[in-house]
Design an enzyme around this catalytic site. Structure first.
Site, mmCIF file in Angstrom:
data_model
loop_
_atom_site.group_PDB
_atom_site.id
_atom_site.type_symbol
_atom_site.label_atom_id
_atom_site.label_comp_id
_atom_site.label_asym_id
_atom_site.label_seq_id
_atom_site.Cartn_x
_atom_site.Cartn_y
_atom_site.Cartn_z
ATOM 1 N N TYR A 183 50.012 30.945 -31.325
ATOM 2 C CA TYR A 183 48.826 30.111 -31.089
ATOM 3 C C TYR A 183 49.138 29.074 -29.994
ATOM 4 O O TYR A 183 48.259 28.623 -29.267
ATOM 5 C CB TYR A 183 48.367 29.450 -32.397
ATOM 6 C CG TYR A 183 46.927 28.997 -32.362
ATOM 7 C CD1 TYR A 183 45.897 29.900 -32.106
ATOM 8 C CD2 TYR A 183 46.584 27.665 -32.582
ATOM 9 C CE1 TYR A 183 44.566 29.490 -32.076
ATOM 10 C CE2 TYR A 183 45.261 27.249 -32.561
ATOM 11 C CZ TYR A 183 44.265 28.165 -32.315
ATOM 12 O OH TYR A 183 42.954 27.750 -32.287
ATOM 13 N N LYS A 198 44.032 21.971 -30.444
ATOM 14 C CA LYS A 198 43.294 21.736 -31.698
ATOM 15 C C LYS A 198 43.753 20.436 -32.363
ATOM 16 O O LYS A 198 42.955 19.750 -33.003
ATOM 17 C CB LYS A 198 43.441 22.922 -32.658
ATOM 18 C CG LYS A 198 42.725 24.199 -32.219
ATOM 19 C CD LYS A 198 41.222 24.032 -32.056
ATOM 20 C CE LYS A 198 40.512 25.380 -31.897
ATOM 21 N NZ LYS A 198 39.075 25.240 -31.570
HETATM 22 C C1 1JT Z 1 40.958 30.583 -28.673
HETATM 23 C C2 1JT Z 1 41.353 31.913 -28.806
HETATM 24 C C3 1JT Z 1 40.833 29.770 -29.785
HETATM 25 C C4 1JT Z 1 41.621 32.415 -30.050
HETATM 26 C C5 1JT Z 1 41.511 31.605 -31.166
HETATM 27 C C6 1JT Z 1 41.123 30.289 -31.031
HETATM 28 N N1 1JT Z 1 41.092 29.748 -32.269
HETATM 29 C C7 1JT Z 1 41.451 30.683 -33.149
HETATM 30 N N2 1JT Z 1 41.712 31.808 -32.488
HETATM 31 C C8 1JT Z 1 42.150 33.047 -33.066
HETATM 32 C C9 1JT Z 1 43.652 33.095 -33.088
HETATM 33 C C10 1JT Z 1 44.369 33.310 -31.934
HETATM 34 C C11 1JT Z 1 45.747 33.330 -31.936
HETATM 35 C C12 1JT Z 1 46.417 33.161 -33.107
HETATM 36 C C13 1JT Z 1 45.709 32.948 -34.269
HETATM 37 C C14 1JT Z 1 44.313 32.921 -34.247
HETATM 38 C C15 1JT Z 1 41.458 32.825 -27.629
HETATM 39 C C16 1JT Z 1 41.312 32.128 -26.290
HETATM 40 C C17 1JT Z 1 40.293 31.055 -26.335
HETATM 41 C C18 1JT Z 1 40.647 30.004 -27.350
HETATM 42 O O1 1JT Z 1 47.773 33.200 -33.057
HETATM 43 C C19 1JT Z 1 48.451 33.352 -34.236
HETATM 44 C C20 1JT Z 1 46.550 33.567 -30.685
#
Ligand code: 1JT
Length: 257
Positions: free
Chosen positions: A157, A164
């Site tokens: 993430y 965040k």
């Molecule tokens: C963004 C993306 C914000 C994916 C996101 C996000 N908030 C949650 N997710 C899903 C996610 C993504 C990753 C993750 C866990 C959940 C994509 C680009 C725009 C902003 O890693 C464990 C990478």
């Protein structure tokens, strides 16, 4: 106190398609009678957002790239003209470059850091500032979408985690700042959902499975569940809540390893 939002107006940023969490929020708000302004980014998104907005009576659709101050200004000028006042803002905007959502955190470039924070964190304050004059004298509610990666290390993430964290801190500072005017500011920390943002995130399916195994409710969540919490936060039923981050994650956040 009622959950009804009849006669109230809201703006919702971050609907990309029907799987968007922001769309889940829009449907819940529209169901209770809120009139909505939808924003989109770039011409490619316009048609999709217009199609969805057509399902919400009396809604309007406006371009608004949160990295362009003139575009935010003109979106809010249109909202002022069409709606007169605002009661709710739902901020569901986030962006990070794909290469920043994998690999070593220490490789994070300044550029990647800046883009993610500009779109995903600063934009909340930029939008709140424009919404203020339209919320004057009303008990407004501002809601944003977050993720547990903002408080714990979730592999991959990366830059979005610190964005965040900044977003959730912004919620607290805005809540303290705007509370005296009767405006509440809260975040929903949603469990992962297969949306456009999540597509292409490597290992996302495994992550969903892992959560379904470990979360108290033994399942993943759906966008409409986030939507109903957003509805609660935009209604008078939540009148005593501000500065909070509420989890809609099937209880996953309470678990140890
Ligand atoms: C963004 C993306 C914000 C994916 C996101 C996000 N908030 C949650 N997710 C899903 C996610 C993504 C990753 C993750 C866990 C959940 C994509 C680009 C725009 C902003 O890693 C464990 C990478």
């Amino acid at each position: 106190m009622q959950i009804s939002l009849k006669g109230r107006n809201g703006v919702i940023l971050g609907v990309a398609n029907k799987r968007s969490i922001a769309w889940g929020c829009a449907k819940s708000l529209a169901r209770e009678g809120m009139r909505l302004a939808f924003t989109y980014v770039g011409e490619r998104m316009e048609e999709t957002v217009r199609g969805l907005a057509a399902e919400c009576e009396g809604s309007i659709v406006l371009p608004c790239d949160v990295t362009k101050p003139e575009e935010i200004d003109s979106a809010f000028a249109s909202i002022a003209k069409e709606f007169g006042h605002l009661d709710a803002v739902v901020h569901g905007v986030a962006f990070a470059r794909r290469e920043e959502l994998q690999g070593d955190f220490h490789s994070l470039s300044k550029e990647g850091y800046m883009i993610a924070h500009e779109v995903s964190a600063y934009s909340l304050t930029a939008i709140a500032r424009r919404a203020l004059p339209l919320m004057e004298g009303r008990e407004g509610s501002i809601v944003t979408l977050s993720y547990i990666g903002g408080e714990r290390v979730i592999q991959n993430y990366n830059v979005m985690g610190i964005a965040k964290a900044a977003l959730e801190a912004s919620v607290r500072y805005l809540a303290a700042d705007l509370g005296p005017r009767g405006i509440r500011v809260n975040a929903i920390s949603a469990g992962p959902i297969r949306t456009l943002s999540a597509s292409g995130v490597s290992g996302f399916t495994e992550m969903l499975d892992n959560i379904a195994e470990k979360a108290p409710l033994r399942r993943n969540i759906k966008a409409d569940e986030v939507g109903d919490t957003c509805l609660f936060l935009c209604s008078d039923l939540s009148r005593g809540i501000t500065g909070s981050t509420i989890y809609v994650d099937a209880g996953y956040h309470i678990m140890g390893v």
